[in-house]
Design a protein around this motif. Structure first.
Motif, short mmCIF file in Angstrom:
data_model
loop_
_atom_site.label_atom_id
_atom_site.label_comp_id
_atom_site.label_asym_id
_atom_site.label_seq_id
_atom_site.Cartn_x
_atom_site.Cartn_y
_atom_site.Cartn_z
N PRO A 257 43.29 15.79 -7.94
CA PRO A 257 44.11 17.06 -8.24
C PRO A 257 45.43 17.22 -7.26
CG PRO A 257 42.21 17.80 -7.06
CD PRO A 257 42.18 16.46 -6.94
N SER A 258 46.49 17.94 -8.01
CA SER A 258 47.70 18.33 -7.12
C SER A 258 47.39 19.40 -6.27
CB SER A 258 48.86 18.82 -7.97
OG SER A 258 49.24 17.46 -8.79
N ASN A 259 46.11 20.15 -6.50
CA ASN A 259 45.90 21.21 -5.69
C ASN A 259 44.65 21.71 -5.62
OD1 ASN A 259 46.66 22.41 -8.97
ND2 ASN A 259 45.24 24.05 -7.66
N ARG A 260 44.19 22.52 -4.65
CA ARG A 260 42.71 23.12 -4.58
C ARG A 260 42.54 23.94 -5.43
NH1 ARG A 260 39.13 23.98 0.14
NH2 ARG A 260 40.13 22.64 1.29
N SER A 261 41.47 24.25 -5.99
CA SER A 261 40.95 24.98 -7.10
C SER A 261 39.77 25.80 -6.89
CB SER A 261 40.82 24.32 -8.48
OG SER A 261 39.97 23.38 -8.64
N HIS B 123 53.83 18.04 -14.84
CA HIS B 123 54.87 17.85 -13.95
C HIS B 123 56.51 17.75 -14.34
CE1 HIS B 123 51.81 16.31 -11.06
NE2 HIS B 123 51.40 15.89 -12.20
N SER B 124 56.52 17.98 -15.83
CA SER B 124 57.73 18.03 -16.40
C SER B 124 58.35 19.55 -16.50
CB SER B 124 57.71 17.45 -17.72
OG SER B 124 56.93 18.24 -18.85
N SER B 125 57.33 20.50 -16.27
CA SER B 125 57.61 21.74 -16.24
C SER B 125 58.56 22.17 -15.08
CB SER B 125 56.58 22.70 -16.19
OG SER B 125 57.16 24.14 -15.79
N PRO B 126 59.83 22.79 -15.14
CA PRO B 126 60.60 23.28 -14.14
C PRO B 126 59.91 24.32 -13.32
CG PRO B 126 61.52 24.37 -15.99
CD PRO B 126 60.10 23.26 -16.52
N HIS B 127 58.69 24.74 -13.57
CA HIS B 127 58.30 25.60 -12.79
C HIS B 127 56.72 25.26 -11.94
CE1 HIS B 127 60.37 28.69 -14.94
NE2 HIS B 127 59.86 28.32 -16.06
N PHE B 128 56.62 23.66 -12.07
CA PHE B 128 55.46 23.24 -11.65
C PHE B 128 55.42 23.41 -10.07
CE2 PHE B 128 52.67 19.73 -9.96
CZ PHE B 128 51.58 20.27 -10.89
N ALA B 129 56.82 22.61 -9.72
CA ALA B 129 56.95 22.39 -8.02
C ALA B 129 56.79 23.76 -7.30
CB ALA B 129 58.07 21.76 -7.89
N ARG B 130 57.40 24.95 -7.88
CA ARG B 130 57.29 26.11 -7.32
C ARG B 130 55.88 26.63 -7.12
NH1 ARG B 130 56.43 30.48 -9.18
NH2 ARG B 130 56.80 29.88 -11.33
#
Ligand code: DP6
Length: 338
Positions: free
Chosen positions: A30-34, A208-215
């Motif tokens: 995963p990209s992040n801890r859940s 990953h295509s959402s402009p909000h994902f990185a934030r």
């Protein structure tokens, strides 16, 4: 001749900090801890029979609410058999596996069953194959099914599944607090009973295509810490706003992915508005979260579930409410389905 039979019952879970997006979807990193709460009543029960001498193909059966068995659909059977192959390789055994599985929640409830289903399948298969494994190993094996959330269903209470810190990491899920620490209720307001139009897998691909994902990724450490603290201190006023913010962000990202993914229906918004009203007008400590679907999980501390349930049941868009709570995790039993 070696044979084996085992039946495991594993719960579903509801994520408070969501797994949405992967660094490596093949390896389910995963990209992040859940962080999730393990449920008690929404469970899959799975029996696996192993016959070392049988050369035949594996079989997968679904058992319905009346105890009747039928062969699983081709898509479901293919995914399950791939997992059986993986587990057979891990156990270094050969022979046929037969599987029968049943969900405690109505199959048309629109509740994701892959977390409980793959957790139960992993547990029952490992035991039917005559192997034992530590919980963390079982979590890794369940994750390998492709359902990341399944890795969190091997433990009870509140569970964290780390994001990888280094490319060679292989993260498993671990309990951070037991279920009796705070037996939160989860009232699942069912507004849609059909299968969701877009799978979580496609959501992970698209996010990953959402402009909000990185934030989002930069926000998550703060949010995770608030959720941990709210749970530790049994503080619904701290926990609730953060889990709502988190759930709305999952859907914001889905809706702003390319192509856009919409899981909500008008009834989802009706329930979200009702939850806000229950807080502000009726003073009930209820907060909402949603997975990749239209149904709304309404969380509240013990003692408030009866009233919240009655209010949710009365909403025109709600078909029914599944009443669940934080549970103690999977178990084996003798209620064999085969
Ligand atoms: C929104 O890839 O585990 O539920 O295999 O369909 O259960 P399924 O999906 P998975 O993604 C889960 C996505 C989520 C959030 C979560 O449970 O963390």
């Amino acid at each position: 001749m070696t044979t084996g039979r085992a039946t495991a019952s594993a719960p579903s879970n509801i994520a408070l900090i969501k797994y949405w997006g992967a660094r490596d979807l093949e390896r389910v990193l995963p990209s992040n801890r859940s962080l999730s709460m393990t449920l008690e009543r929404c469970r899959s029960t799975t029996t696996v029979c192993f016959d070392e001498d049988h050369p035949g193909a594996d079989e997968v059966w679904l058992v319905d609410d009346h105890g009747q068995s039928r062969p699983a659909s081709a898509a479901f059977a293919e995914r399950a058999v791939q997992h059986l192959e993986r587990l057979r390789r891990w156990a270094d055994r050969r022979g046929r596996l037969r599987v029968a599985t049943r969900n405690s929640f109505p199959s048309a409830a629109g509740i994701a069953s892959s977390a409980s289903g793959f957790a139960a399948l992993t547990l029952a298969t490992v035991r039917a194959l005559g192997r034992e494994a530590e919980t963390h190993q079982l979590s890794l094996l369940a994750r390998a099914s492709g359902s990341g959330s399944a890795s969190r269903s091997l433990e009870g209470g509140f569970v964290e599944w780390p994001g990888p810190a280094a490319p060679e990491d292989d993260p498993w899920a671990e309990q951070i607090l037991p279920s009796d620490h705070w037996p939160l209720h989860d009232l699942v307001a069912i507004v849609e009973t059909g299968p969701k139009a877009v799978s979580s897998l496609d959501g992970h691909r698209a996010c990953h295509s959402s402009p909000h994902f990185a934030r989002r990724l930069t926000e998550l450490p703060r949010r995770l810490e608030e959720v941990r603290r709210g749970l530790r201190e049994r503080d619904i006023e701290r926990l609730g706003p953060v889990i709502e913010e988190e759930a709305i962000e999952l859907h914001l990202i889905a809706m702003s992915s390319r192509p856009a993914i919409f899981y909500w229906t008008p009834a989802t918004l009706e329930v979200l508005a009702a939850v806000r009203n229950l807080r502000h007008d009726a003073g009930l400590p209820v907060y909402a979260t949603m997975d990749a679907g239209a149904n709304v999980h309404v969380l509240c501390p013990p003692g408030h579930d009866e009233e919240a349930d009655a209010r949710l049941e009365a909403l025109p868009g709600v078909r029914n409410v599944l009443r669940d709570h934080c549970g103690s995790g999977p178990r084996f039993n003798q209620d064999h389905l085969l």
